[in-house]
Motif scaffolding. Structure first.
Motif, PDB file in Angstrom:
ATOM      1  N   ASN A 174       0.831  -1.198   0.000  1.00  0.00           N
ATOM      2  CA  ASN A 174       0.000   0.000   0.000  1.00  0.00           C
ATOM      3  C   ASN A 174       0.870   1.254   0.000  1.00  0.00           C
ATOM      4  O   ASN A 174       2.068   1.190   0.257  1.00  0.00           O
ATOM      5  CB  ASN A 174      -0.880  -0.024   1.261  1.00  0.00           C
ATOM      6  N   SER A 175       0.229   2.382  -0.285  1.00  0.00           N
ATOM      7  CA  SER A 175       0.903   3.657  -0.090  1.00  0.00           C
ATOM      8  C   SER A 175       0.467   4.155   1.295  1.00  0.00           C
ATOM      9  O   SER A 175      -0.671   3.902   1.718  1.00  0.00           O
ATOM     10  CB  SER A 175       0.501   4.627  -1.193  1.00  0.00           C
ATOM     11  N   PRO A 176       1.322   4.881   2.008  1.00  0.00           N
ATOM     12  CA  PRO A 176       0.938   5.355   3.345  1.00  0.00           C
ATOM     13  C   PRO A 176      -0.295   6.258   3.315  1.00  0.00           C
ATOM     14  O   PRO A 176      -0.942   6.465   4.337  1.00  0.00           O
ATOM     15  CB  PRO A 176       2.168   6.142   3.819  1.00  0.00           C
ATOM     16  N   GLU A 177      -0.640   6.768   2.128  1.00  0.00           N
ATOM     17  CA  GLU A 177      -1.776   7.697   2.010  1.00  0.00           C
ATOM     18  C   GLU A 177      -3.128   7.008   1.912  1.00  0.00           C
ATOM     19  O   GLU A 177      -4.153   7.664   1.973  1.00  0.00           O
ATOM     20  CB  GLU A 177      -1.643   8.555   0.728  1.00  0.00           C
ATOM     21  N   LYS A 178      -3.147   5.706   1.709  1.00  0.00           N
ATOM     22  CA  LYS A 178      -4.411   5.057   1.337  1.00  0.00           C
ATOM     23  C   LYS A 178      -4.953   4.183   2.469  1.00  0.00           C
ATOM     24  O   LYS A 178      -5.213   3.001   2.295  1.00  0.00           O
ATOM     25  CB  LYS A 178      -4.206   4.270   0.033  1.00  0.00           C
ATOM     26  N   LYS A 179      -5.148   4.815   3.630  1.00  0.00           N
ATOM     27  CA  LYS A 179      -5.546   4.082   4.841  1.00  0.00           C
ATOM     28  C   LYS A 179      -6.923   3.423   4.720  1.00  0.00           C
ATOM     29  O   LYS A 179      -7.237   2.494   5.465  1.00  0.00           O
ATOM     30  CB  LYS A 179      -5.539   5.024   6.052  1.00  0.00           C
ATOM     31  N   ASP A 180      -7.764   3.925   3.811  1.00  0.00           N
ATOM     32  CA  ASP A 180      -9.111   3.351   3.682  1.00  0.00           C
ATOM     33  C   ASP A 180      -9.050   1.868   3.344  1.00  0.00           C
ATOM     34  O   ASP A 180      -9.924   1.095   3.742  1.00  0.00           O
ATOM     35  CB  ASP A 180      -9.906   4.067   2.584  1.00  0.00           C
ATOM     36  N   GLU A 225      -6.878  -0.242   4.402  1.00  0.00           N
ATOM     37  CA  GLU A 225      -6.606  -0.963   5.644  1.00  0.00           C
ATOM     38  C   GLU A 225      -7.844  -1.024   6.517  1.00  0.00           C
ATOM     39  O   GLU A 225      -8.172  -2.056   7.099  1.00  0.00           O
ATOM     40  CB  GLU A 225      -5.447  -0.291   6.382  1.00  0.00           C
ATOM     41  N   ARG A 226      -8.547   0.097   6.580  1.00  0.00           N
ATOM     42  CA  ARG A 226      -9.766   0.145   7.400  1.00  0.00           C
ATOM     43  C   ARG A 226     -10.769  -0.906   6.942  1.00  0.00           C
ATOM     44  O   ARG A 226     -11.454  -1.521   7.742  1.00  0.00           O
ATOM     45  CB  ARG A 226     -10.396   1.540   7.300  1.00  0.00           C
ATOM     46  N   GLN A 259      -9.960  -4.217   8.517  1.00  0.00           N
ATOM     47  CA  GLN A 259      -9.816  -4.301   9.975  1.00  0.00           C
ATOM     48  C   GLN A 259     -11.129  -4.764  10.616  1.00  0.00           C
ATOM     49  O   GLN A 259     -12.200  -4.441  10.121  1.00  0.00           O
ATOM     50  CB  GLN A 259      -9.478  -2.912  10.554  1.00  0.00           C
ATOM     51  N   PHE A 304      -0.234  -5.553   5.579  1.00  0.00           N
ATOM     52  CA  PHE A 304       0.158  -4.412   4.736  1.00  0.00           C
ATOM     53  C   PHE A 304       1.644  -4.117   4.858  1.00  0.00           C
ATOM     54  O   PHE A 304       2.203  -4.196   5.947  1.00  0.00           O
ATOM     55  CB  PHE A 304      -0.639  -3.167   5.159  1.00  0.00           C
ATOM     56  N   TYR A 323       4.509  -1.123   2.950  1.00  0.00           N
ATOM     57  CA  TYR A 323       4.379   0.184   2.292  1.00  0.00           C
ATOM     58  C   TYR A 323       5.414   0.416   1.209  1.00  0.00           C
ATOM     59  O   TYR A 323       6.577   0.060   1.370  1.00  0.00           O
ATOM     60  CB  TYR A 323       4.473   1.300   3.341  1.00  0.00           C
TER      61      TYR A 323
END
Ligand code: G1P
Length: 271
Positions: free
Chosen positions: A53-59, A61-62, A65, A96, A98
């Motif tokens: 993933n890119s650190p900017e794309k937290k959605d 990961e959410r 979860q 994940f 990065y």
């Protein structure tokens, strides 16, 4: 065995939609596109899916979860089926790593080196959904027949389209299988060695990770996975499994994404 899904790209073809929403989170019928790809990886017997993933794309990961509060609320409201599904997705074996900058597919894959260790691994590119969920298993069977060789899926495309893809050269060994002797990324039409394009499903040996350590940017200024695949041929065998166009549903452009939504909707809910 791990299944890697590179997801650190910018999603430029979908801007402005992807300014906030990661491309991988675009909905296909009723779930984000990356959920199909994760489930395909797990259906192949992988014990874990690693999303690069890119650190900017937290959605992204959410989405994977656990969300016990939502699950509880759904149960209290009598929506047990939805609760089960939310719970299931939150418990899938997804992790994940990065890629800080999108430097190319080869770089993205290498970011998962600590996860794959000394084992073969799958790579699944997320632009295409494979609803049959059986392509990787068929590739694994070919690998097993050839002492654990590398195996990639290839799709015949019209000659004038080859410059959009990685392209193989090789010799046909059976109806649907070629032995690969070279790969080139996005060749000019007149230099393409065949019309067999690299589709985006790979079963690769750990040697690929070692070769990616020293990989330099080439085609398009990017660190290309295709270059490492070509290089590994000096030491290891690789086979290409020819697939049918109907096996993959493309979601890589707004138009193909919309077509895929319609096709999958029809498949699931059509009369
Ligand atoms: C990547 C690969 C290419 C492959 C293609 C399939 O290219 O580098 O070899 O044919 O995916 O979609 P991209 O589409 O990221 O430029």
């Amino acid at each position: 065995m791990k299944a890697l899904i590179p997801a650190a790209g910018l999603g430029t073809r979908f801007l402005p939609e992807t300014k906030v929403v990661p491309k991988e989170m675009l909905m296909v019928v009723d779930r984000p596109v990356i959920q199909y790809v994760v489930e395909e990886g797990l259906a192949s017997g992988a014990d874990e899916v690693v999303i690069i993933n890119s650190p900017e794309k937290k959605d992204i990961e959410r989405h994977f979860q656990p969300d016990p509060e939502l699950v509880q609320t759904l149960r209290e409201r009598g929506k047990g089926d939805r609760a089960d599904e939310v719970e299931r997705i939150g418990n899938l074996p997804v992790s994940f790593v990065y890629e800080k900058e999108p430097l190319g597919l080869g770089d993205a894959v290498h970011c998962a080196v600590e996860k794959t260790g000394n084992e073969p691994f799958f790579v699944l590119l997320g632009d295409v959904i494979v609803p049959g969920n059986d392509m990787l298993n068929r590739m694994k069977a070919i690998s097993d027949e050839h002492n654990g060789a590398n195996v990639i899926a290839v799709l015949p495309v019209p000659k004038e389209e080859v410059s959009r893809f990685g392209v193989i050269s090789g010799t046909q060994v059976s109806d649907k299988v070629w032995k690969v002797d070279g790969l080139v990324e996005k060749p000019p039409v007149e230099e393409a060695p065949s019309n067999l394009s690299v589709f985006g499903r790979y079963l690769l040996s750990p040697r690929i990770m070692e070769l990616l350590v020293d990989a330099k940017p080439t085609t398009g200024g990017e660190i290309q996975l295709t270059d490492a695949l070509d290089q590994v041929l000096q030491e290891e065998e690789m086979y290409a499994m020819v697939i049918d166009p109907d096996e993959g549903y493309d979601t890589g452009t707004p138009q193909t994404w919309l077509d895929t939504n319609n096709r999958l909707y029809e498949k699931r809910f059509g009369k």
